[in-house]
Design a protein around this motif. Sequence first.
Motif: not given
Lengths: 224, 119
Positions: B27-29, B49-52, B73-76, B89-93
């Motif tokens: 989950w990281g930050s 930055q935190h998401l990345s 992250y894609g949304e940001v 990133f949407f593709e990754k999800e």
Amino acid sequence: MIRTLSFLRLTLALAGIASVAACAPVPVHNDYSAFRHADPHSILVVPVVNKSVDVDAPDYFLSTISRPLAERGYYVFPVNLTKRVMEDDGLADADLVHANDPTALGKMFGADSIMYITINRWDAKYAILATAVTVDLSYALKSGTTGETLWTHNQTMVYQPQAASAGNPIATLIAAAITAAIAKAKPNYVPLAQQANAISVNKAGQGLPAGPHDTQYKADNGTF
Amino acid sequence: MKAWRLATVCALAALTAACAPQSKYAWGSYESSLYQHYKTPGDTTAFAQHLSETISKAEQSGQKVPPGIYAEYGEVLLEAGDTKQATVFFEKEKSTWPESTSFMSTMIRVASGSKEAKQ
């Protein structure tokens, strides 16, 4: 005559045992038949209804809900992206969203189930001898395809500084997180919300059965 | 003092472990940065930055990225106007979580479709 009497006595004794057994606390166990039948794989958390006086509560709460649901084995739709999309589509009003048809949301997001959460309390009562921080939450999971209610739960968490010294490890840990904040008259509700979520989701017989991404998926019928 | 604290943490871990064996995802930050993001709504840069970081740390350690994080992250990125990376990133999800297919297809359409539609 004596025989009849002893028979009567035995009957009475048995009846006594039966009535005691009926009164003995039986662990509460939810009815999971609708849940098992719907077998949801994904959960969409929609805007949280706020009945507390703290206007920030729904947003802060949102940061605590993804993890426990995902760790239970479900796909949880990204809460912030969901919030943004719903705002863009005129669905920012939580009360309206909660009153609307779940199947519309199910279709819109491709979600198996929709999680409706209400914050009943999110407050701190200050007193010289008994300051208490309270978080009270109601959860309802509904099917995204039929709209049927699959699961409901209510959870209240109260933190009182006095109770913390009683040696309860959870209370002590929460105390560590909250005490400093209380001193500044700005309590941190997040640890209480996290605790409420963890209990609501995981509690045997009352929480959510393990989801498809969990090893216990469909193997926990005895517990749930 | 330290030992006492450790004991408390261990006790709590044991209690929690009884319910949820171990963490499935890194989950990281994510949680703390989302909280901060709501506390200071204007600060999208820190959230991005935190998401990345959460994503790259999870990928490097070989742990699973939690559901929804690629999409967040894609949304940001989409909000910042980087539609190309947003789509990535949407593709990754979508490929990581088949449950998100329908929603991510919509988001990819939004991202590739037209910037005007977003503004």
